[in-house]
Design a protein around this motif. Structure first.
Motif, PDB file in Angstrom:
ATOM      1  N   GLU A   1     -58.870  25.567   2.886  1.00  0.00           N
ATOM      2  CA  GLU A   1     -59.560  26.150   4.080  1.00  0.00           C
ATOM      3  C   GLU A   1     -59.995  27.481   3.577  1.00  0.00           C
ATOM      4  O   GLU A   1     -60.728  28.080   4.067  1.00  0.00           O
ATOM      5  CB  GLU A   1     -58.124  26.170   4.929  1.00  0.00           C
ATOM      6  N   SER A   2     -59.351  28.098   2.697  1.00  0.00           N
ATOM      7  CA  SER A   2     -59.743  29.390   2.204  1.00  0.00           C
ATOM      8  C   SER A   2     -60.321  29.338   0.861  1.00  0.00           C
ATOM      9  O   SER A   2     -61.178  30.394   0.553  1.00  0.00           O
ATOM     10  CB  SER A   2     -58.506  30.129   1.710  1.00  0.00           C
ATOM     11  N   ASN A   3     -60.476  28.330   0.135  1.00  0.00           N
ATOM     12  CA  ASN A   3     -61.347  28.237  -1.155  1.00  0.00           C
ATOM     13  C   ASN A   3     -60.933  29.177  -2.058  1.00  0.00           C
ATOM     14  O   ASN A   3     -61.983  29.452  -3.159  1.00  0.00           O
ATOM     15  CB  ASN A   3     -62.890  28.080  -0.952  1.00  0.00           C
ATOM     16  N   SER A   4     -59.814  29.528  -2.100  1.00  0.00           N
ATOM     17  CA  SER A   4     -59.258  30.490  -3.036  1.00  0.00           C
ATOM     18  C   SER A   4     -58.058  29.754  -3.518  1.00  0.00           C
ATOM     19  O   SER A   4     -57.398  28.739  -2.992  1.00  0.00           O
ATOM     20  CB  SER A   4     -58.860  31.729  -2.534  1.00  0.00           C
ATOM     21  N   GLY A   5     -57.400  30.508  -4.562  1.00  0.00           N
ATOM     22  CA  GLY A   5     -56.116  29.663  -5.115  1.00  0.00           C
ATOM     23  C   GLY A   5     -55.012  29.718  -4.479  1.00  0.00           C
ATOM     24  O   GLY A   5     -54.907  30.452  -3.653  1.00  0.00           O
ATOM     25  N   GLU A   6     -54.128  28.876  -4.797  1.00  0.00           N
ATOM     26  CA  GLU A   6     -52.968  28.861  -4.289  1.00  0.00           C
ATOM     27  C   GLU A   6     -51.913  30.094  -4.759  1.00  0.00           C
ATOM     28  O   GLU A   6     -51.915  30.392  -5.877  1.00  0.00           O
ATOM     29  CB  GLU A   6     -52.083  27.820  -4.920  1.00  0.00           C
ATOM     30  N   LYS A   7     -51.287  30.750  -3.808  1.00  0.00           N
ATOM     31  CA  LYS A   7     -50.430  32.005  -3.838  1.00  0.00           C
ATOM     32  C   LYS A   7     -49.038  31.512  -3.964  1.00  0.00           C
ATOM     33  O   LYS A   7     -48.738  30.437  -3.422  1.00  0.00           O
ATOM     34  CB  LYS A   7     -50.886  33.055  -3.386  1.00  0.00           C
ATOM     35  N   LYS A   8     -48.292  32.371  -4.257  1.00  0.00           N
ATOM     36  CA  LYS A   8     -46.578  32.144  -4.198  1.00  0.00           C
ATOM     37  C   LYS A   8     -46.037  32.526  -2.943  1.00  0.00           C
ATOM     38  O   LYS A   8     -46.127  33.511  -2.199  1.00  0.00           O
ATOM     39  CB  LYS A   8     -45.950  32.986  -5.270  1.00  0.00           C
ATOM     40  N   PRO A   9     -45.274  31.699  -2.173  1.00  0.00           N
ATOM     41  CA  PRO A   9     -44.703  32.147  -0.717  1.00  0.00           C
ATOM     42  C   PRO A   9     -43.382  32.838  -0.999  1.00  0.00           C
ATOM     43  O   PRO A   9     -43.106  33.151  -2.591  1.00  0.00           O
ATOM     44  CB  PRO A   9     -44.077  30.651  -0.257  1.00  0.00           C
ATOM     45  N   PHE A  10     -42.861  33.571  -0.066  1.00  0.00           N
ATOM     46  CA  PHE A  10     -41.695  34.241  -0.091  1.00  0.00           C
ATOM     47  C   PHE A  10     -40.657  33.375  -0.637  1.00  0.00           C
ATOM     48  O   PHE A  10     -40.304  32.247  -0.043  1.00  0.00           O
ATOM     49  CB  PHE A  10     -41.414  34.971   0.819  1.00  0.00           C
ATOM     50  N   ASN A  11     -39.670  33.903  -1.280  1.00  0.00           N
ATOM     51  CA  ASN A  11     -38.322  33.196  -1.474  1.00  0.00           C
ATOM     52  C   ASN A  11     -37.463  33.483  -0.349  1.00  0.00           C
ATOM     53  O   ASN A  11     -37.279  34.607   0.093  1.00  0.00           O
ATOM     54  CB  ASN A  11     -37.526  33.555  -2.574  1.00  0.00           C
ATOM     55  N   PRO A  12     -36.957  32.419   0.432  1.00  0.00           N
ATOM     56  CA  PRO A  12     -36.296  32.751   1.861  1.00  0.00           C
ATOM     57  C   PRO A  12     -34.972  33.190   1.525  1.00  0.00           C
ATOM     58  O   PRO A  12     -34.155  32.931   0.438  1.00  0.00           O
ATOM     59  CB  PRO A  12     -36.091  31.122   2.301  1.00  0.00           C
TER      60      PRO A  12
END
Length: 450
Positions: free
Chosen positions: A121-132
């Motif tokens: 959807e963004s055509n940009s790379g995967e980023k890291k989610p927050f560690n819960p």
């Protein structure tokens, strides 16, 4: 759409009527956009040097704020319910053979949202989610015109090691599932390898048959270029309590040739108590192949009939419903991380880092105070059950898989109010039976959200 079982089978060869849409994002293999702001290229190179020399689990490293995607890892679990009608239609099957094919279809439908949709959807790379944080919760729901409401809850039940427990349910259709996932990551060459540990158990009220699912491993590619994306790898399984098994093989793209995101697999009946690869005792029923980010197909071995298993482009995922942040409890993900997310969205990475540090330091203080008081934190919505203490049928199902997929572990996180508990007259009274004892704390919450 009619409700007879024949129509459910026909839906495998065409998208569910009335749900086709041209609005679905086109899956991409390699993003063109770089996730690293030009002003942070130096910081990115410094971070890469640290990562490449790090020998432990990468999840324990502090990630620069400009590489964070602004959502909690708990939200990723919600993709188990991206297509609530596909989940609900499993209950219309009238035979075990048909049912496991529909379970396989549903499983494939969960993957695109989990591992590719953000990049597509963004055509940009995967980023890291927050560690819960420990005790963090994510609550969501979906509405379907035919099947009503599907609800989802996720809770961080352990911090060391990090473990997220999930539960989803469509009460109208009478289908529900619970499970957990945890991730361990390390660099191998130029790729980050992520081993996913955990399992999901799927149940139905109109059938005594249930399903035990394992999770795929992940490869995060193109990190050095600043355009990371996910591929799946390894083999995963769905094992039914009636002796049917779906086996999936997930392939990464070879270095010089081939395609991204391909998989194949098969469905077979096997009366054995443990899995043996390509055993002669396996009665093969279906084969499937394709791309989990696009279209996949299933073939009936007996008749040779070929049809669509799942097609990402043929139908959009359902719209997720989440309460406004102002109406959420102090433990819900978007409220916990609100200030950090707002700073990331505005590109103010220094503020994001400071707000993230505030949360982390508060967690350390809570750990210390509980340790000094001798208090043990317990999840509010889930409890742990060792396989040795579980229902014999559940134990047998996971025992079959363990020889092939030991990352399923030896027990399950179970939702406190799961319908099968009432059916078994087994109230969750012994949390202490588990071996994964949380060592962190934040707060408590109501024990029931559904």
């Amino acid at each position: 759409m009619t409700s007879d079982s024949k129509s459910v089978s026909s839906n495998l060869s065409s998208a569910s009527s009335g749900r086709a849409s041209s609005g679905a994002a086109t899956p991409v293999s390699e993003p063109t956009g770089n996730i690293v702001p030009s002003s942070r290229s130096g910081d990115f190179m410094s971070f890469l040097k640290d990562v490449l020399s790090f020998t432990g689990d990468l999840s324990s490293m502090t990630c620069p704020s400009f590489l964070l995607n602004g959502i909690s890892l708990l939200e990723y679990g919600a993709h188990w319910s991206d297509y609530p009608h596909i989940l609900a239609e499993i209950t219309k099957a009238t035979s075990s053979e048909e049912r496991i094919k529909l379970v396989a279809r549903w499983f494939v439908s969960t993957l695109y949202g989990s591992y590719n949709k953000r990049v597509a959807e963004s055509n940009s790379g995967e980023k890291k989610p927050f560690n819960p944080i420990l005790g963090e919760q994510f609550l969501a729901s979906w509405d379907d015109a035919e099947y009503g409401e599907t609800k989802f809850v996720c809770e961080q039940v352990s911090h060391h090691p990090p473990v997220s427990a999930i539960y989803f349910e469509n009460a109208q259709a009478g289908i529900y599932g619970s499970g957990h996932f945890s991730q361990k990551s390390k660099f191998k060459g130029t790729t980050m390898k992520v081993v996913q540990e955990g399992r999901v158990t799927l149940r139905m009220k109109n059938s005594d048959e249930f399903y035990c699912l394992s999770l795929p491993d992940l490869n995060i590619c193109s990190i050095l270029s600043g355009k990371p994306f996910l591929e799946m790898s390894s083999t995963t399984f769905i094992r039914s309590s009636k002796g049917y098994t779906a086996e999936f093989h997930w392939y990464t793209k070879p270095w010089l040739y081939g395609e991204y995101h391909k998989f194949d697999g098969k469905v077979f009946k096997d009366a054995a108590t443990t899995f043996v690869q390509d055993s002669l005792a396996q009665e093969q029923l279906f084969t499937f192949k394709g791309k989990w980010v696009a279209e996949s197909r299933v073939t009936d071995v007996a008749t040779g009939e070929d049809s669509v298993l799942f097609d990402v482009q043929a139908q959009p995922s359902a719209d997720i419903i989440i309460k406004p942040v102002g109406e959420q409890s102090e433990l819900e993900s978007r409220r916990v991380w609100q200030k950090v997310s707002e700073a990331l969205n505005s590109g103010n990475y220094d503020v994001a880092s400071k707000e993230k540090t505030v949360i982390e330091e508060a967690q350390r203080a809570l750990r210390k105070s509980r340790a000094e008081a001798g208090e043990q934190w317990k999840p509010s919505m889930f409890y742990w059950v060792d396989d040795s203490s579980d229902n014999e049928a559940v134990k047998a199902c996971y025992t079959y898989l363990y020889s092939a997929k030991d990352s399923i572990g030896t027990g399950s996180w179970v939702y406190n109010n799961s319908p099968h508990l009432a059916e078994q007259s087994a109230a969750p009274s012994a949390y202490a039976s588990g071996t994964q004892t949380p060592s962190d704390a934040f707060s408590t919450a109501p024990s029931s959200v559904l």
